[in-house]
Design a protein around this motif. Structure first.
Motif, PDB file in Angstrom:
ATOM      1  N   GLU A  15       0.917  -1.272   0.050  1.00 17.83           N
ATOM      2  CA  GLU A  15       0.151   0.095   0.081  1.00 17.83           C
ATOM      3  C   GLU A  15       0.870   1.184  -0.089  1.00 17.83           C
ATOM      4  O   GLU A  15       0.436   2.331   0.021  1.00 17.83           O
ATOM      5  CB  GLU A  15      -0.860   0.160   1.302  1.00 17.83           C
ATOM      6  CG  GLU A  15      -0.296  -0.108   2.648  1.00 17.83           C
ATOM      7  CD  GLU A  15       0.224  -1.333   3.056  1.00 17.83           C
ATOM      8  OE1 GLU A  15       0.628  -1.483   4.080  1.00 17.83           O
ATOM      9  OE2 GLU A  15       0.132  -2.479   2.328  1.00 17.83           O
ATOM     10  N   ARG A  16       2.107   1.097  -0.086  1.00 21.42           N
ATOM     11  CA  ARG A  16       3.184   2.224  -0.217  1.00 21.42           C
ATOM     12  C   ARG A  16       3.960   2.015  -1.293  1.00 21.42           C
ATOM     13  O   ARG A  16       4.936   1.203  -1.123  1.00 21.42           O
ATOM     14  CB  ARG A  16       3.730   2.452   1.095  1.00 21.42           C
ATOM     15  CG  ARG A  16       4.595   3.815   1.352  1.00 21.42           C
ATOM     16  CD  ARG A  16       5.172   3.939   2.913  1.00 21.42           C
ATOM     17  NE  ARG A  16       6.193   4.864   2.988  1.00 21.42           N
ATOM     18  CZ  ARG A  16       6.518   5.382   3.909  1.00 21.42           C
ATOM     19  NH1 ARG A  16       6.623   4.758   4.992  1.00 21.42           N
ATOM     20  NH2 ARG A  16       7.544   6.309   3.810  1.00 21.42           N
ATOM     21  N   PHE A  17       3.988   2.872  -2.310  1.00 20.94           N
ATOM     22  CA  PHE A  17       4.623   2.948  -3.601  1.00 20.94           C
ATOM     23  C   PHE A  17       5.603   3.736  -3.359  1.00 20.94           C
ATOM     24  O   PHE A  17       5.552   5.035  -2.707  1.00 20.94           O
ATOM     25  CB  PHE A  17       3.953   3.147  -4.838  1.00 20.94           C
ATOM     26  CG  PHE A  17       4.604   3.494  -5.809  1.00 20.94           C
ATOM     27  CD1 PHE A  17       5.557   2.551  -6.645  1.00 20.94           C
ATOM     28  CD2 PHE A  17       4.560   4.606  -6.590  1.00 20.94           C
ATOM     29  CE1 PHE A  17       6.152   2.934  -7.658  1.00 20.94           C
ATOM     30  CE2 PHE A  17       5.220   5.258  -7.503  1.00 20.94           C
ATOM     31  CZ  PHE A  17       6.242   4.250  -8.190  1.00 20.94           C
ATOM     32  N   GLU A  18       7.309   3.425  -3.436  1.00 24.38           N
ATOM     33  CA  GLU A  18       8.155   4.203  -3.494  1.00 24.38           C
ATOM     34  C   GLU A  18       9.006   4.423  -4.606  1.00 24.38           C
ATOM     35  O   GLU A  18       9.196   5.677  -4.919  1.00 24.38           O
ATOM     36  CB  GLU A  18       9.252   3.610  -2.344  1.00 24.38           C
ATOM     37  CG  GLU A  18       8.649   3.463  -1.054  1.00 24.38           C
ATOM     38  CD  GLU A  18       8.774   4.974  -0.340  1.00 24.38           C
ATOM     39  OE1 GLU A  18       9.220   5.826  -0.927  1.00 24.38           O
ATOM     40  OE2 GLU A  18       8.284   4.984   1.014  1.00 24.38           O
ATOM     41  N   GLN A  19       9.546   3.387  -5.339  1.00 20.17           N
ATOM     42  CA  GLN A  19      10.465   3.809  -6.484  1.00 20.17           C
ATOM     43  C   GLN A  19      10.117   2.713  -7.850  1.00 20.17           C
ATOM     44  O   GLN A  19       9.501   1.827  -7.463  1.00 20.17           O
ATOM     45  CB  GLN A  19      11.888   3.524  -5.985  1.00 20.17           C
ATOM     46  CG  GLN A  19      13.063   4.412  -6.850  1.00 20.17           C
ATOM     47  CD  GLN A  19      12.647   5.668  -7.379  1.00 20.17           C
ATOM     48  OE1 GLN A  19      12.188   5.902  -8.317  1.00 20.17           O
ATOM     49  NE2 GLN A  19      13.138   6.586  -6.751  1.00 20.17           N
ATOM     50  N   MET A  20      10.978   3.292  -8.902  1.00 15.85           N
ATOM     51  CA  MET A  20      10.750   2.050 -10.248  1.00 15.85           C
ATOM     52  C   MET A  20      12.022   2.142 -10.662  1.00 15.85           C
ATOM     53  O   MET A  20      12.782   3.197 -10.741  1.00 15.85           O
ATOM     54  CB  MET A  20       9.586   2.641 -10.933  1.00 15.85           C
ATOM     55  CG  MET A  20       9.670   3.746 -11.638  1.00 15.85           C
ATOM     56  SD  MET A  20       8.544   3.966 -12.982  1.00 15.85           S
ATOM     57  CE  MET A  20       9.232   2.876 -14.262  1.00 15.85           C
ATOM     58  N   THR A  21      12.219   1.244 -11.653  1.00 14.37           N
ATOM     59  CA  THR A  21      13.444   1.045 -12.752  1.00 14.37           C
ATOM     60  C   THR A  21      13.221   0.239 -13.673  1.00 14.37           C
ATOM     61  O   THR A  21      12.150  -0.642 -13.657  1.00 14.37           O
ATOM     62  CB  THR A  21      14.608   0.783 -11.841  1.00 14.37           C
ATOM     63  OG1 THR A  21      15.823   1.140 -12.655  1.00 14.37           O
ATOM     64  CG2 THR A  21      15.095  -0.684 -11.339  1.00 14.37           C
ATOM     65  N   TYR A  22      13.977  -0.034 -14.582  1.00 16.96           N
ATOM     66  CA  TYR A  22      13.782  -0.739 -16.008  1.00 16.96           C
ATOM     67  C   TYR A  22      15.004  -1.772 -16.192  1.00 16.96           C
ATOM     68  O   TYR A  22      16.076  -1.177 -16.182  1.00 16.96           O
ATOM     69  CB  TYR A  22      13.269   0.271 -17.043  1.00 16.96           C
ATOM     70  CG  TYR A  22      13.039  -0.467 -18.184  1.00 16.96           C
ATOM     71  CD1 TYR A  22      12.062  -1.530 -18.532  1.00 16.96           C
ATOM     72  CD2 TYR A  22      13.891  -0.424 -19.459  1.00 16.96           C
ATOM     73  CE1 TYR A  22      11.758  -2.109 -19.633  1.00 16.96           C
ATOM     74  CE2 TYR A  22      13.682  -1.026 -20.548  1.00 16.96           C
ATOM     75  CZ  TYR A  22      12.589  -2.011 -20.793  1.00 16.96           C
ATOM     76  OH  TYR A  22      12.410  -2.593 -21.959  1.00 16.96           O
ATOM     77  N   ASP A  23      14.789  -2.740 -16.465  1.00 13.86           N
ATOM     78  CA  ASP A  23      15.771  -3.779 -16.786  1.00 13.86           C
ATOM     79  C   ASP A  23      15.540  -4.098 -18.443  1.00 13.86           C
ATOM     80  O   ASP A  23      14.762  -5.053 -18.781  1.00 13.86           O
ATOM     81  CB  ASP A  23      15.564  -5.163 -16.305  1.00 13.86           C
ATOM     82  CG  ASP A  23      16.708  -6.049 -16.594  1.00 13.86           C
ATOM     83  OD1 ASP A  23      17.737  -5.589 -17.321  1.00 13.86           O
ATOM     84  OD2 ASP A  23      16.369  -7.299 -16.468  1.00 13.86           O
ATOM     85  N   PRO A  24      16.367  -3.530 -19.289  1.00 18.94           N
ATOM     86  CA  PRO A  24      16.057  -3.795 -20.775  1.00 18.94           C
ATOM     87  C   PRO A  24      16.452  -5.124 -21.206  1.00 18.94           C
ATOM     88  O   PRO A  24      15.695  -5.331 -22.161  1.00 18.94           O
ATOM     89  CB  PRO A  24      16.865  -2.476 -21.463  1.00 18.94           C
ATOM     90  CG  PRO A  24      17.854  -2.328 -20.257  1.00 18.94           C
ATOM     91  CD  PRO A  24      17.342  -2.622 -19.116  1.00 18.94           C
ATOM     92  N   ALA A  25      17.133  -5.818 -20.725  1.00 23.00           N
ATOM     93  CA  ALA A  25      17.192  -7.153 -20.922  1.00 23.00           C
ATOM     94  C   ALA A  25      16.243  -8.201 -20.836  1.00 23.00           C
ATOM     95  O   ALA A  25      15.860  -8.806 -21.570  1.00 23.00           O
ATOM     96  CB  ALA A  25      18.692  -7.768 -20.187  1.00 23.00           C
TER      97      ALA A  25
END
Length: 620
Positions: free
Chosen positions: A305-315
């Motif tokens: 219920e608590r969203f903090e961060q995101m990132t992306y893995d292209p592989a």
């Protein structure tokens, strides 16, 4: 007496005879026989004169005379003949022996190609040389199109450019004196259809809109693209749409109409030679037209219920989102990382509750970064432990990478990672509560301070929330903080010196209630995209900053009736695709209301927005 008279008459007769034969006593005297008398001048005893010797002598004299005359005549004739038979000058030969240039086949379109050399023979004087549809060079000299001269024994080479498309032929004609030859260049026969792709939207998405602009690419190695036709199939049947382009369909767009439910989009592309792709081999995207608040593709493993961060893995083409669960619903709190497949929108657990045997485990994951060189996900802990963890991207095994502490060793509330492409051993970490930016050895975890809070420097640096390296100069970075108008800085990573990025002309109306949440940078454009968080009811949008000009522009405006109470923007930018992944949460009054999480794809060209994944998390 009579006998004497007879001899006198005979002698006189002989003289007459000799005169008649061409002789005379003056010019042709009789040969002297010693007594100046002819042995045949006397008659014989019968009274008849004897003429045998005389006749023989006369005959020899005549022959001698004839021979002399003939010899003189011959010499005169030879002299005249010698004078008149000297050879005439040979005419100039300006027609060369036959020569040729072998045909060159299968030349890539637009390629420059040279012929083999041909030696010119058969001419006796230099002759004119000229060329059409190409250039020529003599004896390996410079190529030219200007008329010139060539001599026997010199070599000739031709050069031209192949036709710009397949199935083409170019004939270079060269004239040499009264002769010439043709050099033929052919491009390959094109029987291959174009290569096509749908770039936006991503393979499986949802939207509340009734229309959508589809963007893609088309490429043909040998021939121009003639058309791109989209097919949209839904419950109402199949509709076709012709794509438009400003660059020969290298990039194309088409606005299509959507029906409620599933819309399947495919395409056919054709080139100038009639080669077409097929619907059976076409790229396909599926767009669900549905109400904005509906979860997608389902509500399994809801983000909350608590969203903090995101990132992306292209592989692996996965977006990782993090936060904390367990602050509600009477369950133990733990940090989580959920993986979202951007092709399907499906969510899966990547880091879950702490196993009983685990020695350490993050409580709240507030920073994420993919360390591609070591195939791992780095996670900054924002809770009591304040460390940095590493998770193997294939095995999911978690380990402590950097242990926090106090003072200089503190890692209090990590917020953002940045990784150097020039130096894969080096990374950077922003710490919000410590107001510092660290340089990190990605092998050992050793770190040093690049930038930190200094009360003697105005304006004071504080609370960094995002860091990106400048792709044009990796010795510099942009750092965003949550400080009103002084919230974006350009930092020299070697010296720690920083400059405030001017907000003059910054186009938003919520300066008193907004702060920067995240920044991403486009290497292709050299521009920054800025996400903001708002206390007001409606997010104003995304903004773009051009460091070269210092100009701010509004990039994206949200619809008020749709995006009310969406905030906490987190972004990842895919330069090659021209797409920004945008993560937001919807919560009217945190933490007392239910939470909806959404991962969206934003087209940087058309500014269209579609939903990749959306979940609803009820809060009791």
């Amino acid at each position: 007496m009579l006998s004497f008279a007879n001899r006198a008459v005979g002698a006189l007769f002989l003289i007459v005879v000799l005169s008649a034969c061409g002789g005379n006593s003056d010019n042709n005297p009789l040969p002297d026989n010693g007594n100046n008398q002819s042995s045949s001048s006397l008659p014989d005893e019968s009274g008849n004169s004897s003429s045998s010797s005389s006749s023989s002598s006369s005959s020899e004299s005549s022959a001698s005379s004839d021979s002399s005359h003939s010899s003189d005549s011959s010499q005169s004739s030879d002299s005249s003949s010698s004078s008149s038979s000297e050879p005439e000058p040979e005419p100039d030969v300006t027609t060369p022996d036959a020569f040729s240039f072998p045909t060159v086949d299968d030349v890539p379109p637009g390629t420059e190609v040279e012929s083999e050399s041909a030696t010119i023979t058969g001419i006796t004087v230099p002759v004119a040389v000229s060329v059409d549809q190409g250039e020529y060079a003599i004896d390996g000299g410079e190529f030219t199109t200007e008329p010139g001269e060539i001599a026997s024994g010199q070599s000739l080479t031709l050069r031209t450019q192949a036709p710009d498309s397949a199935n083409g032929i170019r004939e270079v004609t060269v004239s040499v004196g009264e002769g010439g030859a043709t050099f033929v260049v052919r491009t390959p026969v094109d029987d291959v259809p174009p290569e096509v792709a749908i770039v936006f939207p991503t393979p499986t998405t949802a939207t509340h809109a009734e229309t959508l602009t589809v963007r893609g690419t088309a490429h043909d190695e040998m021939s121009p693209i003639a058309s791109v036709t989209l097919y949209v199939e839904n419950d109402g049947g199949v509709e076709t749409y012709e794509a438009g382009s400003e660059n020969g369909f290298e990039v194309w767009t088409a606005e299509v109409t959507l029906a409620p439910g599933l819309n399947t989009v495919s395409l056919i592309a054709a080139d100038d030679h009639g080669n077409e792709t097929s619907l059976e081999q076409s790229p396909v995207v599926k767009v669900h037209q549905q109400a904005f608040g509906v979860p997608f593709p389902d509500n399994a493993l809801a983000i909350g219920e608590r969203f903090e961060q995101m990132t992306y893995d292209p592989a692996s083409e996965r977006v990782f989102v993090s936060g904390m669960r367990g602050t509600h619903n009477e369950v133990p709190s733990y940090g989580f990382v959920t993986a979202i497949d951007v092709s399907t929108g499906k969510r899966s657990e990547f880091v879950g509750p702490r196993p009983p045997e685990a020695e350490y485990w993050p409580l709240s994951i507030t920073a994420l970064g993919v360390d591609s060189a070591r195939n791992r996900l780095l996670m900054g802990e924002g809770g009591a432990l304040e460390g940095v963890y590493a998770v193997d991207l294939d095995k999911g095994e978690l380990s402590l990478f950097m242990e926090g502490g106090t003072g200089e060793n503190s890692l209090s509330r990590a917020t953002s990672f940045a990784f150097s492409r020039d130096d894969p051993e080096t990374g950077y970490l922003a710490l919000m509560f410590d107001s510092r930016v660290l340089q990190v050895d990605l092998n050992t975890g050793a770190r040093s301070v690049v930038l930190e809070r200094d009360v003697d420097k105005e304006p004071i640096f504080s609370s960094p929330v995002s860091i990106v390296l400048d792709p044009s100069d990796e010795g510099s970075a942009y750092v965003a903080t949550d400080q009103d108008r002084n919230s974006l800085r350009r930092v020299d990573l070697a010296t720690g010196d920083s400059q405030i990025v001017s907000f003059e002309g910054y186009p938003h109306s919520y300066l008193d209630v907004a702060w920067l949440e995240d920044i991403v940078i486009s290497e292709a454009e050299g521009t920054l995209y800025v996400g903001t968080n708002y206390i007001g009811p409606v997010p104003e949008g995304m903004h773009r900053f051009d460091p070269a000009s210092g100009q701010w522009t509004r990039f994206l405006t949200f619809e008020e009736d749709v995006w009310e109470h969406w905030r906490s923007a987190r972004m990842e930018l895919l330069d090659e695709a021209g797409i920004i992944y945008l993560a937001l949460i919807h919560q009217e009054s945190f933490p007392t209301r239910d939470l909806t999480f959404g991962l969206f794809a934003v087209d940087m060209t058309t500014k269209e927005i579609v939903t990749i994944s959306k979940s609803f998390f009820p809060i009791d």
